[in-house]
Motif scaffolding. Sequence first.
Motif, short mmCIF file in Angstrom:
data_model
loop_
_atom_site.label_atom_id
_atom_site.label_comp_id
_atom_site.label_asym_id
_atom_site.label_seq_id
_atom_site.Cartn_x
_atom_site.Cartn_y
_atom_site.Cartn_z
N ILE A 77 -73.24 25.02 -5.54
CA ILE A 77 -73.80 24.78 -4.20
C ILE A 77 -73.51 26.00 -3.34
N THR A 78 -74.22 26.10 -2.24
CA THR A 78 -74.00 27.24 -1.35
C THR A 78 -72.76 27.01 -0.49
N ILE A 79 -72.24 28.08 0.06
CA ILE A 79 -71.11 27.98 0.99
C ILE A 79 -71.52 27.12 2.18
N GLU A 80 -72.73 27.32 2.66
CA GLU A 80 -73.21 26.57 3.82
C GLU A 80 -73.21 25.07 3.55
N HIS A 81 -73.71 24.67 2.38
CA HIS A 81 -73.74 23.25 2.05
C HIS A 81 -72.32 22.70 1.88
N PHE A 82 -71.45 23.49 1.29
CA PHE A 82 -70.04 23.10 1.13
C PHE A 82 -69.40 22.87 2.50
N ILE A 83 -69.68 23.76 3.44
CA ILE A 83 -69.16 23.62 4.80
C ILE A 83 -69.71 22.35 5.44
N ILE A 84 -71.00 22.10 5.28
CA ILE A 84 -71.61 20.90 5.86
C ILE A 84 -70.94 19.64 5.29
N LEU A 85 -70.74 19.59 3.98
CA LEU A 85 -70.09 18.43 3.36
C LEU A 85 -68.70 18.20 3.97
N HIS A 86 -67.97 19.27 4.16
CA HIS A 86 -66.62 19.14 4.73
C HIS A 86 -66.66 18.76 6.21
N LYS A 87 -67.61 19.31 6.93
CA LYS A 87 -67.73 18.93 8.33
C LYS A 87 -68.07 17.45 8.47
N ILE A 88 -68.94 16.94 7.61
CA ILE A 88 -69.30 15.53 7.66
C ILE A 88 -68.09 14.65 7.31
N GLU A 89 -67.29 15.06 6.33
CA GLU A 89 -66.07 14.30 6.02
C GLU A 89 -65.12 14.30 7.21
N ARG A 90 -65.04 15.43 7.89
CA ARG A 90 -64.18 15.52 9.09
C ARG A 90 -64.73 14.62 10.19
N VAL A 91 -66.04 14.59 10.34
CA VAL A 91 -66.66 13.70 11.33
C VAL A 91 -66.31 12.25 11.00
N LYS A 92 -66.42 11.87 9.71
CA LYS A 92 -66.06 10.50 9.31
C LYS A 92 -64.62 10.19 9.71
N GLU A 93 -63.74 11.13 9.41
CA GLU A 93 -62.32 10.95 9.73
C GLU A 93 -62.12 10.75 11.23
#
Length: 187
Positions: A117-133
Amino acid sequence: MKLYIQNMVCLCCKMTVASELKKMDLNYYNLELGEVSLVKPIKKKERTHLKNVLHEYGLELMDDKKAILVEKIVTIIVNMIHNSDEVPPVNFSIFLTNKLNQDYHSLSNLFSKTKGITIEHFIILHKIERVKELIMYDELSLTKISYQLHYSSVAHLSNQFKKITGLTPTFFKNIKNKKRKPLENLQ
Protein backbone atom coordinates in the motif's frame (compact mmCIF):
# COMPACT_ATOMS: atom_id res chain seq x y z
CA MET A 1 24.98 -1.68 18.62
CA LYS A 2 21.49 -1.05 17.27
CA LEU A 3 18.86 -3.69 16.73
CA TYR A 4 15.77 -2.99 14.66
CA ILE A 5 12.48 -4.63 15.62
CA GLN A 6 9.46 -4.88 13.34
CA ASN A 7 5.90 -4.47 14.72
CA MET A 8 7.13 -2.68 17.84
CA VAL A 9 4.41 -0.04 17.81
CA CYS A 10 3.30 0.57 21.39
CA LEU A 11 4.39 0.96 25.00
CA CYS A 12 3.48 -2.66 25.70
CA CYS A 13 5.88 -3.78 22.94
CA LYS A 14 8.64 -1.67 24.47
CA MET A 15 8.01 -3.21 27.88
CA THR A 16 8.09 -6.71 26.39
CA VAL A 17 11.42 -6.06 24.64
CA ALA A 18 12.89 -4.49 27.80
CA SER A 19 11.79 -7.49 29.85
CA GLU A 20 13.27 -10.00 27.42
CA LEU A 21 16.55 -8.08 27.20
CA LYS A 22 16.74 -8.05 30.99
CA LYS A 23 16.11 -11.82 31.15
CA MET A 24 18.99 -12.32 28.72
CA ASP A 25 21.21 -9.90 30.67
CA LEU A 26 21.59 -7.66 27.62
CA ASN A 27 22.03 -4.06 28.70
CA TYR A 28 20.75 -1.21 26.58
CA TYR A 29 20.99 2.56 26.80
CA ASN A 30 18.12 3.50 24.50
CA LEU A 31 14.84 1.77 23.71
CA GLU A 32 12.50 3.39 21.19
CA LEU A 33 9.67 2.09 19.08
CA GLY A 34 11.27 -0.07 16.43
CA GLU A 35 14.82 -0.01 17.75
CA VAL A 36 17.04 -0.67 20.72
CA SER A 37 20.64 0.45 21.29
CA LEU A 38 22.65 -2.17 23.16
CA VAL A 39 25.62 -1.29 25.35
CA LYS A 40 27.79 -3.96 23.70
CA PRO A 41 27.52 -6.13 20.59
CA ILE A 42 25.28 -9.16 20.78
CA LYS A 43 26.64 -12.65 20.16
CA LYS A 44 25.21 -14.73 17.30
CA LYS A 45 23.67 -17.27 19.70
CA GLU A 46 22.07 -14.48 21.78
CA ARG A 47 20.72 -12.82 18.64
CA THR A 48 19.14 -16.08 17.50
CA HIS A 49 17.56 -16.60 20.93
CA LEU A 50 16.29 -13.02 21.06
CA LYS A 51 14.89 -13.33 17.53
CA ASN A 52 12.97 -16.49 18.52
CA VAL A 53 11.63 -15.00 21.76
CA LEU A 54 10.50 -11.78 20.07
CA HIS A 55 8.82 -13.79 17.32
CA GLU A 56 6.57 -15.40 19.96
CA TYR A 57 5.25 -11.89 20.75
CA GLY A 58 4.70 -11.01 17.08
CA LEU A 59 7.89 -8.94 16.95
CA GLU A 60 10.60 -9.52 14.37
CA LEU A 61 14.30 -8.78 14.66
CA MET A 62 15.34 -7.34 11.29
CA ASP A 63 18.56 -7.60 9.30
CA ASP A 64 17.62 -6.29 5.85
CA LYS A 65 18.43 -2.59 5.35
CA LYS A 66 15.35 -2.01 3.20
CA ALA A 67 13.08 -3.66 5.78
CA ILE A 68 14.70 -1.53 8.48
CA LEU A 69 14.01 1.64 6.48
CA VAL A 70 10.36 0.65 5.93
CA GLU A 71 10.02 -0.06 9.66
CA LYS A 72 11.47 3.38 10.42
CA ILE A 73 8.78 4.91 8.19
CA VAL A 74 6.11 2.89 10.03
CA THR A 75 7.49 3.93 13.42
CA ILE A 76 7.57 7.61 12.47
CA ILE A 77 3.96 7.47 11.25
CA VAL A 78 2.75 5.55 14.32
CA ASN A 79 4.54 7.94 16.69
CA MET A 80 3.24 10.96 14.83
CA ILE A 81 -0.38 9.85 14.78
CA HIS A 82 -0.83 7.72 17.90
CA ASN A 83 1.76 8.90 20.39
CA SER A 84 1.65 12.63 19.88
CA ASP A 85 -1.10 15.11 20.59
CA GLU A 86 0.01 17.17 17.66
CA VAL A 87 0.47 16.08 14.06
CA PRO A 88 3.26 18.10 12.40
CA PRO A 89 1.91 21.11 10.52
CA VAL A 90 4.04 20.30 7.47
CA ASN A 91 3.16 17.86 4.71
CA PHE A 92 3.84 14.22 5.67
CA SER A 93 6.14 13.77 2.69
CA ILE A 94 8.30 16.70 3.81
CA PHE A 95 8.23 15.45 7.40
CA LEU A 96 9.40 11.94 6.39
CA THR A 97 12.05 13.34 4.03
CA ASN A 98 13.47 15.53 6.80
CA LYS A 99 13.28 12.80 9.45
CA LEU A 100 15.00 10.15 7.34
CA ASN A 101 17.15 12.44 5.21
CA GLN A 102 16.09 10.61 2.04
CA ASP A 103 14.17 11.42 -1.12
CA TYR A 104 10.42 10.94 -0.60
CA HIS A 105 9.92 9.34 -4.02
CA SER A 106 12.44 6.61 -3.12
CA LEU A 107 10.87 6.12 0.32
CA SER A 108 7.41 5.93 -1.22
CA ASN A 109 8.41 3.36 -3.85
CA LEU A 110 10.20 1.16 -1.31
CA PHE A 111 7.27 1.36 1.12
CA SER A 112 4.70 0.49 -1.57
CA LYS A 113 6.73 -2.46 -2.85
CA THR A 114 7.29 -3.79 0.68
CA LYS A 115 3.89 -3.15 2.29
CA GLY A 116 1.63 -3.37 -0.75
CA ILE A 117 0.00 0.00 0.00
CA THR A 118 1.09 3.59 -0.37
CA ILE A 119 2.44 5.68 2.50
CA GLU A 120 -0.57 7.95 2.08
CA HIS A 121 -3.05 5.10 2.48
CA PHE A 122 -1.10 3.77 5.47
CA ILE A 123 -1.31 7.22 7.08
CA ILE A 124 -5.05 7.40 6.39
CA LEU A 125 -5.62 3.98 8.00
CA HIS A 126 -3.74 5.10 11.10
CA LYS A 127 -5.50 8.43 11.26
CA ILE A 128 -8.87 6.67 11.11
CA GLU A 129 -7.83 4.31 13.93
CA ARG A 130 -6.79 7.37 15.95
CA VAL A 131 -10.15 8.99 15.19
CA LYS A 132 -11.90 5.83 16.45
CA GLU A 133 -9.83 5.94 19.62
CA LEU A 134 -10.60 9.61 20.24
CA ILE A 135 -14.31 9.06 19.54
CA MET A 136 -14.34 6.20 22.06
CA TYR A 137 -12.74 8.39 24.73
CA ASP A 138 -15.62 10.83 24.17
CA GLU A 139 -13.56 13.81 25.37
CA LEU A 140 -13.24 15.76 22.11
CA SER A 141 -15.79 16.93 19.58
CA LEU A 142 -15.39 15.88 15.94
CA THR A 143 -14.32 19.44 15.20
CA LYS A 144 -11.47 19.20 17.71
CA ILE A 145 -10.51 15.74 16.48
CA SER A 146 -10.40 16.95 12.87
CA TYR A 147 -8.27 19.92 13.93
CA GLN A 148 -5.91 17.76 16.02
CA LEU A 149 -5.33 15.36 13.13
CA HIS A 150 -4.97 18.17 10.56
CA TYR A 151 -8.06 17.44 8.51
CA SER A 152 -9.17 20.41 6.44
CA SER A 153 -12.70 20.12 7.86
CA VAL A 154 -15.06 17.86 9.79
CA ALA A 155 -16.65 16.96 6.44
CA HIS A 156 -13.26 15.76 5.14
CA LEU A 157 -12.72 13.65 8.26
CA SER A 158 -16.28 12.24 8.03
CA ASN A 159 -15.91 11.37 4.33
CA GLN A 160 -12.59 9.63 4.89
CA PHE A 161 -13.92 7.82 7.97
CA LYS A 162 -16.95 6.53 6.04
CA LYS A 163 -14.80 5.52 3.06
CA ILE A 164 -12.53 3.40 5.31
CA THR A 165 -15.01 2.02 7.86
CA GLY A 166 -18.32 2.15 6.00
CA LEU A 167 -19.77 4.13 8.94
CA THR A 168 -20.16 7.78 9.77
CA PRO A 169 -18.27 8.97 12.86
CA THR A 170 -21.60 9.72 14.57
CA PHE A 171 -22.92 6.21 13.89
CA PHE A 172 -19.62 4.73 15.12
CA LYS A 173 -19.91 6.79 18.30
CA ASN A 174 -23.38 5.40 18.99
CA ILE A 175 -22.74 1.68 18.43
CA LYS A 176 -22.16 -0.41 21.52
CA ASN A 177 -19.41 -2.77 20.37
CA LYS A 178 -16.93 -0.41 18.77
CA LYS A 179 -14.28 -2.32 16.86
CA ARG A 180 -10.72 -1.12 16.66
CA LYS A 181 -7.81 -2.84 15.00
CA PRO A 182 -4.42 -3.49 16.60
CA LEU A 183 -1.87 -1.06 15.16
CA GLU A 184 0.36 -3.85 13.90
CA ASN A 185 -2.53 -5.10 11.71
CA LEU A 186 -3.01 -1.79 9.87
CA GLN A 187 -1.36 -2.58 6.55
